[in-house]
Design an enzyme around this catalytic site. Structure first.
Site, PDB file in Angstrom:
ATOM      1  N   SER A 258     -12.327  49.113 -12.558  1.00 13.90           N
ATOM      2  CA  SER A 258     -12.915  50.357 -13.065  1.00 13.90           C
ATOM      3  C   SER A 258     -11.879  51.179 -13.803  1.00 13.90           C
ATOM      4  O   SER A 258     -10.679  51.143 -13.471  1.00 13.90           O
ATOM      5  CB  SER A 258     -13.415  51.156 -11.862  1.00 13.90           C
TER       6      SER A 258
ATOM      7  N   TYR B 118     -12.313  55.692  -4.467  1.00 14.74           N
ATOM      8  CA  TYR B 118     -12.971  54.574  -5.164  1.00 14.74           C
ATOM      9  C   TYR B 118     -11.978  53.902  -6.112  1.00 14.74           C
ATOM     10  O   TYR B 118     -11.790  52.676  -6.071  1.00 14.74           O
ATOM     11  CB  TYR B 118     -14.201  55.087  -5.932  1.00 14.74           C
TER      12      TYR B 118
ATOM     13  N   LYS C 120     -10.000  49.972  -6.154  1.00  4.55           N
ATOM     14  CA  LYS C 120      -9.947  49.040  -7.288  1.00  4.55           C
ATOM     15  C   LYS C 120      -8.491  48.749  -7.673  1.00  4.55           C
ATOM     16  O   LYS C 120      -8.128  47.613  -7.978  1.00  4.55           O
ATOM     17  CB  LYS C 120     -10.724  49.607  -8.482  1.00  4.55           C
TER      18      LYS C 120
END
Ligand code: UDP
Length: 325
Positions: A116, A140, A144
Site C-alpha cells: 500500500s 495499517y 504492510k
C-alpha cells in the site's frame, strides 16, 4: 500455470481472480469470507478457511501445488488499525508469515504481495517514487511495511524466493462488465461512501479535514480503477514467471484528486445532490498521496486503461445501483 490467491473473494482479489481466469490461469482462492463473498469468485475453486490455520494451508498446497501465490487477504481500514493495532499485526503480518513458511516448505517461490501507499506515510516528494523512505504513520501502513521488510530479507536469503510487492494507491470503481464490485460491511473509503450517499444509503457525507496544506484544504489521493490494478497483477506475475527479480512497484495513475473534487465528480456522474458536512481531520491521513508510476510502466510494461475519475465513479455507481442493500 496455477496461482493460489488468498483473499480472492474480496474486493481487489476477486477482480484479479476474474482476470487470471480470463487469461487461462488455473486459480484457487483461499479466503475466510470475513469480508469476501462466494459469488465474487468467478473462476476456479474456493476454499473457505483462515490463514491462521497452517495445517489447512499445508493440505491445500499439497493438493493444489501452486506455481505462484498472490496474497490479498488482509485488513484494510486505516482508522480501525489505529484503534486495533494488534488485530492488524496478527492478521496482516503473522498470517503472512504462516503463508510464507508453508510456501517455503512446498518450494513455492513466487509471491505477489498487496502492499500500500500507506507505507510511505507523509512523503517528502510528490509524486512519490518507490525509492522513497518508508515511514508509515498508521498501523495499517506499519503492517504492510513490516511484510515488505520480511519479503526483502527472504529474497536476500539465498533460498531462491522472488516477490513483487505492489503498492496500491486508492483503489476504487468496479468491474466495467458489472459482474463484481465492492461489497464489504461498513465501507469507509471515500468513493464508496460518496456513491452510497448519492444512492441514499447514508444521509450525509463527511469531509474529514478541510485545513490540509492543499489547494482546497482537503486531502489529495491518486484513485486507480480496480480493473487497472488487476492488470498490474497479471504483468507482475508474468514478470516473475519469466524469471524477473524481486521488486517493488507503485500502482497509481500519477495524479490525484481532492476530497472535494471527488464529491463534485460523484454528484455530476450520479446526477444526485447530497448533503456534505465538513468535519475534523481523521487520524492517520497524510495530506497528499500520489504515485510516481514510471517504474511499473517501464519495467513491467503496465498500461492503464481507465485513468478517468468519472469512469471510476460511474462503474462504482452502476455496481451500487445493482445492489439490494
Ligand atoms: N474521506 C472523507 N470522507 C469519507 C471517507 C474518506 O473525507 O467519508 C477522506 C479521507 O479522510 C482521506 C480521503 O478521503 O483524506 C481518502 O480516504 P479513504 O478512506 O478513501 O482512503 P485512504 O487514503 O485512507 O486509504
Amino acid at each position: 500455470m496455477k496461482v493460489l490467491v488468498t483473499g480472492g473473494a474480496g474486493y481487489i482479489g476477486s477482480h484479479v481472480v476474474k482476470l487470471l481466469g480470463e487469461y487461462g490461469y488455473e486459480v484457487l482462492t483461499y479466503d475466510n469470507l470475513s469480508t469476501g463473498h462466494k459469488w465474487a469468485v468467478l473462476y476456479g475453486k474456493l476454499v473457505v478457511d483462515d490463514l491462521a490455520d497452517r495445517n489447512k494451508l499445508k493440505k491445500i498446497f499439497e493438493e493444489f501445488r501452486p506455481d505462484a501465490v498472490m496474497h490479498f487477504a488482509a485488513y484494510i481500514v486505516v482508522p480501525e488499525s489505529v484503534r486495533e493495532p494488534l488485530k492488524y499485526y496478527i492478521n496482516n503480518v503473522v498470517n503472512t508469515i504462516n503463508l510464507l513458511e508453508v510456501m517455503e516448505e512446498f518450494r513455492v517461490n513466487k509471491f505477489i504481495f498487496s502492499s500500500s501507499a500507506a507505507v510511505y506515510g507523509i512523503p517528502e516528494k510528490i509524486p512519490v517514487p518507490e525509492s522513497a523512505r518508508l515511514n508509515p504513520i498508521n498501523p495499517y501502513g506499519g503492517t504492510k511495511a513490516t511484510v515488505e521488510r520480511i519479503l526483502r530479507d527472504l529474497s536476500n536469503s539465498g533460498k531462491n524466493f522472488r516477490y513483487v510487492s505492489l503498492r496500491y494507491f486508492n483503489v476504487a470503481g468496479a468491474d466495467p462488465e458489472g459482474k463484481i464490485g465492492f461489497a464489504y460491511p461498513n465501507p469507509t473509503h471515500l468513493i464508496i461512501r460518496a456513491v452510497k450517499t448519492a444512492k441514499g444509503e447514508f444521509e450525509r457525507l463527511y469531509i474529514y479535514g478541510t485545513d490540509y496544506p492543499t489547494p482546497d484544504g482537503t486531502c489529495i489521493r491518486d484513485y486507480i480503477h480496480v480493473a487497472d490494478l488487476a492488470s498490474a497483477h497479471i504483468v507482475a506475475l508474468e514478470y516473475l514467471l519469466e524469471g524477473g527479480r524481486s521488486d517493488v512497484f507503485n500502482c497509481g495513475y500519477g495524479h490525484g484528486y481532492s476530497v472535494r473534487e471527488v464529491i463534485e465528480a460523484t454528484k455530476k456522474v450520479t446526477g444526485k445532490d447530497f448533503k456534505v458536512i465538513e468535519a475534523p481531520r481523521r487520524k492517520g491521513d497524510p495530506p497528499v498521496l500520489v504515485a510516481d508510476n514510471k517504474k511499473i510502466r517501464e519495467k513491467l510494461g503496465w498500461e492503464p486503461k481507465y485513468d478517468d475519475l468519472e469512469f471510476i465513479i460511474k462503474t462504482a455507481w452502476n455496481w451500487e445501483m445493482k445492489q439490494k442493500w
